[in-house]
Design an enzyme around this catalytic site. Structure first.
Site, PDB file in Angstrom:
ATOM      1  N   PHE A  10       3.664  32.075   7.380  1.00 38.05           N
ATOM      2  CA  PHE A  10       4.471  30.974   6.154  1.00 38.05           C
ATOM      3  C   PHE A  10       5.767  30.633   6.528  1.00 38.05           C
ATOM      4  O   PHE A  10       6.679  31.373   6.866  1.00 38.05           O
ATOM      5  CB  PHE A  10       4.361  31.844   4.783  1.00 38.05           C
ATOM      6  CG  PHE A  10       3.042  32.289   4.310  1.00 38.05           C
ATOM      7  CD1 PHE A  10       2.212  31.627   3.545  1.00 38.05           C
ATOM      8  CD2 PHE A  10       2.536  33.591   4.935  1.00 38.05           C
ATOM      9  CE1 PHE A  10       0.859  32.022   3.250  1.00 38.05           C
ATOM     10  CE2 PHE A  10       1.388  34.020   4.500  1.00 38.05           C
ATOM     11  CZ  PHE A  10       0.359  33.223   3.730  1.00 38.05           C
ATOM     12  N   ASP A  11       5.902  29.562   6.252  1.00 34.72           N
ATOM     13  CA  ASP A  11       7.485  28.868   5.981  1.00 34.72           C
ATOM     14  C   ASP A  11       7.845  29.341   4.901  1.00 34.72           C
ATOM     15  O   ASP A  11       6.995  29.574   3.973  1.00 34.72           O
ATOM     16  CB  ASP A  11       7.130  27.412   6.084  1.00 34.72           C
ATOM     17  CG  ASP A  11       8.646  26.796   5.716  1.00 34.72           C
ATOM     18  OD1 ASP A  11       9.649  26.955   6.242  1.00 34.72           O
ATOM     19  OD2 ASP A  11       8.674  25.834   4.799  1.00 34.72           O
ATOM     20  N   VAL A  12       9.270  29.356   4.553  1.00 33.55           N
ATOM     21  CA  VAL A  12       9.674  29.984   3.184  1.00 33.55           C
ATOM     22  C   VAL A  12      10.241  28.737   2.177  1.00 33.55           C
ATOM     23  O   VAL A  12       9.528  28.741   1.150  1.00 33.55           O
ATOM     24  CB  VAL A  12      10.840  31.054   3.609  1.00 33.55           C
ATOM     25  CG1 VAL A  12      11.331  31.782   2.416  1.00 33.55           C
ATOM     26  CG2 VAL A  12      10.414  32.326   4.384  1.00 33.55           C
ATOM     27  N   THR A  15       7.912  26.188   0.740  1.00 36.80           N
ATOM     28  CA  THR A  15       6.522  26.562   0.835  1.00 36.80           C
ATOM     29  C   THR A  15       6.427  27.706  -0.194  1.00 36.80           C
ATOM     30  O   THR A  15       5.396  27.773  -1.087  1.00 36.80           O
ATOM     31  CB  THR A  15       6.264  26.912   2.341  1.00 36.80           C
ATOM     32  OG1 THR A  15       6.669  25.931   3.023  1.00 36.80           O
ATOM     33  CG2 THR A  15       4.859  27.514   2.290  1.00 36.80           C
TER      34      THR A  15
END
Lengths: 221, 221
Positions: A10-12, A15
């Protein structure tokens, strides 16, 4: 559809957590100007990371975050002092997770879960802790370890090395079109969390799946 | 102050010609929406060139210009057809030079004068011809020859090779803060044509001189 997927990456920013949740603190400090500050701040933060990558002038993202904030406040004609900058940086370590995030991560805990962020550890780790998301992740990956920002191939390669998987075994999630394009170009399977209902980026790098929020990835369970 | 300067190197889009002079044609095709189309179009055009550079997915700028226009029209919910795209691309080959440009170039003709642009030759050369600026330049340099966009060091190196001078012998002019930063990082003397009265970019790469329009460079005569 999940047969080959071993890791969910996951991007943070944007997102898992809402970068515009700093608006409130901006509004406190600069009356009613939170939205325009937040938008330009985020735009310049991206631009500066891209420029520094291309110029070969790497700086940790925490410095870029402060530099882009300084530019934004000057451009919008707001007086500020160091206390203002520190308060806003602190707010950036306390961004709010989107409402569905914890529930979705909980349901996906049987997979290997990790984040990869352009954020340096001095801002990324407090954020992940403060948001209550830390228990869900096997790895917190910061590109600062190798000083190559996303969307360079080197940044996504680093995630593979940390996770010990092959690129086609990764499902990559981001709300950022530029990040999804980079990950797709690199060879990840991609799920674009299209929170703003935007058109697909015109880069000939279409995401594998498009969801309006993170609940969509439950079909990869 | 001109003792060591042998070549004057100019950026084109935004520096010699006004990228927002497409507004008029946009307004014709999409009633009263010219300004917002022109702003987003230019912003995405930059973003796409930066992203493609970082991803290692080079495309000529003419394709990026069309792709960013398509994205912009979709994002702003305008229906369009191929004729619209071609008319706007044609307008992009007919951008207006800023009013002082010819007079200044005329007065600097005793120096070696050149442009370096991210634009590919199929759009750059018609523009330079249509704007009447061609007679002033010794070299029209397009990064498309080497497929490396500004602000990479490779792009500015290419200009040196074409011009046959050393980096400290170049005075580089751009209205784009990102371009001035890249050129300064590379080692050119830089003059920022700050047409919009913006703050200096917060990249620790300050320009040598700042002028509000191109007349300022006459002090390098």
């Amino acid at each position: 559809m999940n047969s080959t997927i071993k890791a969910l990456l996951f991007d943070v920013y944007g997102t898992l957590v809402d970068v515009h949740s700093v608006e409130e603190k901006c509004n406190e400090l600069f009356k009613d100007k939170g939205k325009e500050i937040s938008i330009l701040w985020h735009q310049k933060q991206l631009e500066y990371s891209f420029l520094r990558q291309m110029m070969g002038q790497y700086e940790p993202f925490i410095n870029i975050t402060l530099d882009s904030l300084r530019y934004t406040l000057k451009k919008l004609n707001h007086d500020y002092d160091n206390d203002n900058l520190q308060l806003l940086l602190e707010a950036y370590k306390n961004l709010s997770p989107y409402q569905e995030v914890k529930s979705v991560l909980k349901q996906m805990k049987h997979k290997k879960l990790a984040v990869i962020s352009n954020g340096s550890r001095d801002m990324l780790e407090p954020l992940i802790q403060n948001s209550g998301l830390e228990p869900f992740f096997d790895e917190i990956i910061s590109v600062d370890d190798i000083k190559q920002f996303k969307p360079t191939p080197a940044s996504y390669t680093y995630a593979l090395n940390v996770l010990g998987v092959e690129r086609e075994e990764v499902l990559f999630m981001s709300s950022n079109g530029w990040d999804i394009s980079g990950a797709r170009s690199f060879g990840f399977k991609t799920a674009w969390i299209n929170r703003e209902n935007s058109p697909i980026e015109e880069l000939n790098l279409k995401p594998r799946s498009i969801y309006q929020d993170l609940n969509g990835i439950l079909e990869w369970k």
